[in-house]
Design an enzyme around this catalytic site. Structure first.
Site, PDB file in Angstrom:
ATOM      1  N   SER A  24       0.790  -1.232   0.000  1.00  0.00           N
ATOM      2  CA  SER A  24       0.000   0.000   0.000  1.00  0.00           C
ATOM      3  C   SER A  24       0.817   1.274   0.000  1.00  0.00           C
ATOM      4  O   SER A  24       0.321   2.325  -0.419  1.00  0.00           O
ATOM      5  CB  SER A  24      -0.949   0.005   1.204  1.00  0.00           C
ATOM      6  OG  SER A  24      -0.222  -0.038   2.418  1.00  0.00           O
ATOM      7  N   HIS A  44      -5.865  -3.979  -1.468  1.00  0.00           N
ATOM      8  CA  HIS A  44      -5.671  -2.878  -2.412  1.00  0.00           C
ATOM      9  C   HIS A  44      -5.725  -3.355  -3.865  1.00  0.00           C
ATOM     10  O   HIS A  44      -5.114  -2.733  -4.747  1.00  0.00           O
ATOM     11  CB  HIS A  44      -4.341  -2.173  -2.136  1.00  0.00           C
ATOM     12  CG  HIS A  44      -4.358  -1.316  -0.912  1.00  0.00           C
ATOM     13  ND1 HIS A  44      -4.819  -0.021  -0.916  1.00  0.00           N
ATOM     14  CD2 HIS A  44      -3.991  -1.582   0.369  1.00  0.00           C
ATOM     15  CE1 HIS A  44      -4.729   0.488   0.306  1.00  0.00           C
ATOM     16  NE2 HIS A  44      -4.225  -0.444   1.102  1.00  0.00           N
ATOM     17  N   LYS A 103     -12.492  -0.572   0.918  1.00  0.00           N
ATOM     18  CA  LYS A 103     -11.734   0.186  -0.070  1.00  0.00           C
ATOM     19  C   LYS A 103     -12.528   0.197  -1.380  1.00  0.00           C
ATOM     20  O   LYS A 103     -13.549   0.876  -1.469  1.00  0.00           O
ATOM     21  CB  LYS A 103     -10.329  -0.390  -0.207  1.00  0.00           C
ATOM     22  CG  LYS A 103      -9.508  -0.273   1.080  1.00  0.00           C
ATOM     23  CD  LYS A 103      -8.097  -0.688   0.900  1.00  0.00           C
ATOM     24  CE  LYS A 103      -7.229  -0.694   2.124  1.00  0.00           C
ATOM     25  NZ  LYS A 103      -7.691  -0.221   3.399  1.00  0.00           N
TER      26      LYS A 103
END
Length: 397
Positions: free
Chosen positions: A186, A214, A245
């Site tokens: 990340s 991610h 996310k």
């Protein structure tokens, strides 16, 4: 007693501020979106948001909001219970089934967050007879989860396959071995070499675990994450991830894995057994998110275009952007205080970003981590680049 402790804590906080490492919290008064309104912690007003994990722009998508509102009426606000007592609804089982199918795994178990998911895996599956082999730059939740188990701990340099192989050789006497890596790291936007990791796992009889927080939703041809990107969906044993996310941006996490692994987690994973069930509103809205992700590539294509534009424009302007094509685009600054000051100047120019410094990244590698979204327009991206150029000039560079 606390008077003494108070002085010690205040001194530590002063040291953090003096080192330029203090992390202020800015308050926004609007829904999460490409543009938000800052109400406290910075210059008030509307700014472009380039620091959220809202990769597909679904945090305020009208269809997701509608699904959430309808779910509130149907399923209620919260479960007030853990799953095995009276905290399981049809909507939880439906989401687990959908995630399993989407990720190509046999079963899925929901958690309150991916931090909890990573905290609940290692202690359940591994003991002192086993070994866990972890990438040096894995997320803090993986590090903390490993600390909770009694397995021997091996660490290999970030994405270094030779070092990974050496750790596998050094742990051949273990009963079970688990290689664990982030799918996307990340702070750098770098992607793990999963095909080669799976090749080594096969050669040395190890399992593979990927935290794909991610990536799921927008990486890979159909948004199924780094295992899809590398063509190893059938070779990864455990996938952990988040609903907070790309998949809507609220909260919640999961472990998608082999059937027997998930079954044991339901019986012994402490964060699952002792935490309230995921709010049904989030579960229902996440189902709508999966509908949107599966029916069209439009949002993924828009995100990719925005990412390519930002990276190319910033490079042309002379900024150091770590290489890659992920929507995380780290603009390297080096000095922590300078990164913090640049973030302040950008906010004054209508662009909301955050400077990252130690201990989130190594000393001397402070950066502005820009995160692109499908919600951004081309004009938003161009405006952000112009703000970076202007802010750099204001710093006297």
């Amino acid at each position: 007693m606390f008077d003494t402790v108070r002085d010690d804590l205040a001194a530590t906080l002063d040291e953090i501020r003096e080192a330029g490492l203090f992390k202020p919290e800015r308050v926004i008064g609007t829904p999460q979106s490409a543009a938000v309104t800052v109400t406290a912690g910075g210059t008030p007003g509307e700014v472009l948001n380039f620091c959220a994990n809202n990769y597909l722009g679904l945090a305020d998508h009208p269809e997701v909001l509608t699904a959430a509102k309808e779910a509130l009426d149907r399923w209620g606000y919260g479960m007030a219970s853990v799953r095995f007592i009276c905290g399981t609804q049809d909507v939880h089982k439906e989401l687990e089934d959908r995630l399993s199918a989407f990720l190509g795994q046999e079963d899925t178990i929901l958690y309150s967050s991916c931090f909890d998911a990573n905290g609940g895996v290692f202690e359940t599956l591994l003991d002192e007879r086993d070994a866990v082999i972890s990438d040096a730059l894995n997320h803090a939740s993986i590090i903390d989860g490993i600390r909770l188990c009694k397995a021997r701990r091996h660490r290999y340099a970030n994405r270094d396959l030779a070092d990974l192989e050496q750790q596998l050789k050094d742990s051949q006497d273990a009963r079970r071995r688990l290689i664990v890596t982030d799918g996307v790291f990340s702070m750098d936007g770098y992607v793990a070499p999963l095909r080669e990791i799976c090749d080594l796992a096969d050669r040395y009889d190890a399992m593979v675990m990927v935290d794909d927080s991610h990536a799921v939703g927008f990486v890979g041809a159909n948004g199924r994450g780094t295992p899809e990107l590398h063509g190893v969906m059938d070779r990864v044993d455990i996938i952990t991830g988040t609903l907070g996310k790309a998949l809507g941006g609220a909260s919640g996490g999961y472990v998608a894995a082999r059937r027997e692994i998930v079954a044991l987690l339901r019986q012994r994973s402490r964060p699952y057994l002792f935490s309230n069930s995921l709010a049904p509103v989030i579960a229902a809205a996440s189902l709508k998110v999966l509908d949107l992700v599966e029916k069209s590539n439009e949002l993924r294509e828009r995100l990719a275009a925005n990412t390519a534009l930002f990276r190319s424009r910033m490079t042309e302007a002379g900024f150091e952007v770590l290489p890659g094509d992920h929507a995380i685009a780290p603009v390297m600054i080096g000095d922590a205080a300078r990164a913090g000051r640049l973030a302040e100047l950008l906010l004054e120019r209508g662009v909301y970003v955050i400077g990252f410094s130690y201990p989130v990244v190594p000393h001397g590698q402070a950066r502005i981590r820009v995160q692109l979204s499908a919600a951004h327009s081309t004009e938003d991206v161009e405006r952000a680049v112009a703000a970076f150029i202007d802010a750099r000039a204001a710093l006297g560079e």
